[in-house]
Design a protein around this motif. Structure first.
Motif, PDB file in Angstrom:
ATOM      1  N   UNK A 390       0.737  -1.020   0.099  1.00  0.00           N
ATOM      2  CA  UNK A 390       0.146  -0.165   0.001  1.00  0.00           C
ATOM      3  C   UNK A 390       0.904   0.982  -0.054  1.00  0.00           C
ATOM      4  N   UNK A 391       0.337   2.366  -0.747  1.00  0.00           N
ATOM      5  CA  UNK A 391       1.134   3.637  -0.771  1.00  0.00           C
ATOM      6  C   UNK A 391       0.212   4.503  -0.206  1.00  0.00           C
ATOM      7  N   UNK A 392       0.951   5.521   0.786  1.00  0.00           N
ATOM      8  CA  UNK A 392       0.200   6.629   1.361  1.00  0.00           C
ATOM      9  C   UNK A 392       1.047   8.029   1.026  1.00  0.00           C
ATOM     10  N   UNK A 393       0.198   8.906   0.804  1.00  0.00           N
ATOM     11  CA  UNK A 393       0.496  10.136   0.243  1.00  0.00           C
ATOM     12  C   UNK A 393       0.636  11.021   1.389  1.00  0.00           C
ATOM     13  N   UNK A 394       1.866  11.765   1.657  1.00  0.00           N
ATOM     14  CA  UNK A 394       2.096  12.696   2.657  1.00  0.00           C
ATOM     15  C   UNK A 394       0.785  13.624   2.867  1.00  0.00           C
TER      16      UNK A 394
END
Length: 553
Positions: A390-394
């Motif tokens: 999973x990718x989380x954007x700041x």
């Protein structure tokens, strides 16, 4: 550089299950006080990322650049832009990240360079047909005197995709191709000199200890032979995700490049990874990029672009797991990044907003902020229960909405300028983060300077404020990421469950996951013990626009 681990057994590599946090350097944390984030600012905030629980950082462009497109126009691929610091700052940052068990993926921009790159400057001074020009896509123009561009392609940023140069003798000359801005000339990837240069660039950063590369515009590096005319369909996504057979997107030749790069990364210990930004029309085509000898991950843009609809979400999750599983790769899951409207706003839009369009003061269909935040939290709660990476954007961990009211005079995205203000572009998802409600620039720095203005209401989203609130979005993310790791949710499979037409529901071993995308509460039954709730609620009826993780007695 010290590495976190040696090569893992096949199938257990770190990137298969990682939660990866995207840092947009100019907007994360500013140690110098000039209003633009920098590498020392990132280093100073690594403990905050450690407490969030992420496994790795993806660092958006920081290499030497004139900053005509926020660093996606690289002038020197082997150095840090002074705006962000120095190579010594980079070395310190990666060492401190590794010391905390956090890996580092860096952004690489191989489709094009800056027009200030030494190669392009040499090309401008050289003659047509020269080796210097052969590194880029130069062509003679059409028309009696070459006054027309070589074809009709339109730039992603608006306007034509060709720019005519003036030759060294002052006469009108050839045209060069730029998928994006005119300051971003495309490399010619049929040229072996270009291929060898990028092998060298990969090794430069791998030798400094990076754990992988996010590859920008990974689907754009090879163009169809002959450069035939092409006109996109109306309202198509600017990056080509919805169309078949676009002559500058997703050409078969790109796969040879990534097989070559895969071999370079395999020379190094520690399971280095390639992740591609490839906007493709189907998940089956996307999965071709992560066959065993190519990239390790590619962004799941069909998932990101799925609307708030239960049937469509169930479908894209099934298709993703099937398509990526068929080639032995993990699916990735992502809801926001630096190019799209933040999902705490996007999921509540009431009008279409094609990718790259952006939101601004005069946009139609603006979201209700409360509904947007609820849906954003619910979507993340669902996403972090899915197997894969999973990718989380700041800023999404703070529940940040899109900044929609940026005054025209502060806008900086090339899209805004190349479309004469018809498209707002991506500034709204790139505004600097709020760290402290009462500090200058909300703690982004000590001076109050900010390269894009921060909305006043972002004081309510400041990290320090959310740290103290057990029901905050930040603490929800911490809970989800910790439980995901504890329960090994990045591995394994899911079992679908039926909670009604408006629900997405599945089980991960003994953990039940339900998201309510409808307008009425969903009864969860008896014996429920909650592990996480996207919205605090009493009883066992899941409210609309909410998700929950729970076990049963």
């Amino acid at each position: 550089m010290a590495q976190l681990e040696q090569m893992a057994a096949p199938g257990s590599e770190w990137w298969r299950t990682a939660v990866i946090y995207q840092i947009y350097p100019r907007s994360f944390a500013d140690a110098s006080g000039d209003g633009i984030g920098d590498l020392p600012g990132i280093t100073a905030r690594l403990d905050d990322l450690k407490s969030l629980g992420v496994d790795a950082i993806w660092l958006s462009p920081f290499m030497t650049s004139p900053q005509m497109d926020a660093g996606y126009d690289v002038a020197d691929y082997r150095d840090v832009d002074p705006l962000f610091g120095t190579l010594a700052d980079f070395d310190e940052m990666i060492a401190e990240a590794h010391a905390r068990g956090i890996r580092l993926i860096v952004d690489l921009v191989p489709n094009h360079s800056s027009d200030q790159h030494v190669w392009f400057q040499q090309a401008l001074k050289a003659a047509p047909g020269s080796p210097e020009r052969a590194r880029y896509v130069f062509r003679d123009g059409r028309g009696e005197n070459g006054e027309l561009p070589p074809n009709n392609w339109e730039s992603v940023f608006g306007g034509g995709m060709w720019e005519r140069i003036t030759e060294a003798d002052g006469t009108p000359g050839q045209w060069y191709l730029h998928i994006f801005d005119a300051t971003q000339p495309d490399f010619d990837w049929t040229n072996e000199e270009v291929r060898e240069e990028f092998r060298s660039i990969l090794r430069f950063w791998l030798d400094r200890g990076v754990d992988g590369f996010r590859v920008d515009v990974a689907h754009g590096m090879v163009k169809e032979a002959g450069l035939p005319d092409y006109a996109p369909v109306a309202d198509a996504d600017s990056m080509g995700g919805g169309e078949e057979s676009v002559p500058y997107w997703g050409q078969d030749g790109v796969h040879d490049i990534y097989r070559d790069w895969h071999k370079v990364l395999a020379e190094y210990d520690g399971d280095r990874a390639l992740c591609g930004e490839a906007w493709l029309p189907t998940l089956e085509k996307t999965a071709l990029w992560v066959r065993p000898d190519e990239m390790h991950q590619t962004f799941n843009f069909p998932y990101l672009m799925t609307p708030w609809d239960a049937e469509e979400l169930r479908s894209v999750i099934r298709e993703s797991l099937d398509a990526f599983g068929a080639v032995g790769a993990p699916s990735t899951w992502v809801l926001s990044n630096h190019d799209v409207i933040r999902h705490a706003s996007r999921l509540a839009l009431t009008a279409d907003s094609p990718q790259g369009e952006g939101l601004g003061p005069n946009s139609a269909g603006k979201p209700d902020p409360a509904i947007g935040l609820s849906r954003g939290r619910a979507a993340t709660t669902l996403m972090l229960a899915l197997p894969g990476s999973a990718y989380v954007y700041q800023g999404e961990e703070l529940g940040l909405p899109e900044a929609m009211e940026i005054p025209d005079e502060f806008r900086q995205d090339p899209t805004w300028f190349r479309t004469n203000g018809e498209r707002y572009g991506r500034d709204g998802c790139r505004v600097p983060l709020p760290w402290s409600a009462d500090a200058p620039a909300f703690g982004f720095n000590d001076t109050g300077a900010s390269w894009l203005p921060q909305p006043e209401e972002w004081a309510n989203f400041a990290r320090e404020t959310e740290e103290a609130d057990p029901d905050s979005t930040l603490n929800l993310y911490k809970t989800l990421i910790a439980e995901r790791r504890e329960r090994s949710l990045g591995t394994g499979t899911l079992v679908w469950e039926d909670a009604g037409a408006d629900a997405v529901a599945f089980r991960r071993d003994d953990l039940h996951v339900v998201a309510n995308l409808g307008d009425a509460p969903i009864a969860l039954g008896d014996g429920v013990a909650f592990v996480a709730q996207s919205e605090p609620f009493d009883g066992t009826a899941l409210p609309p626009n909410a998700s929950a993780w729970f076990t049963r007695a």
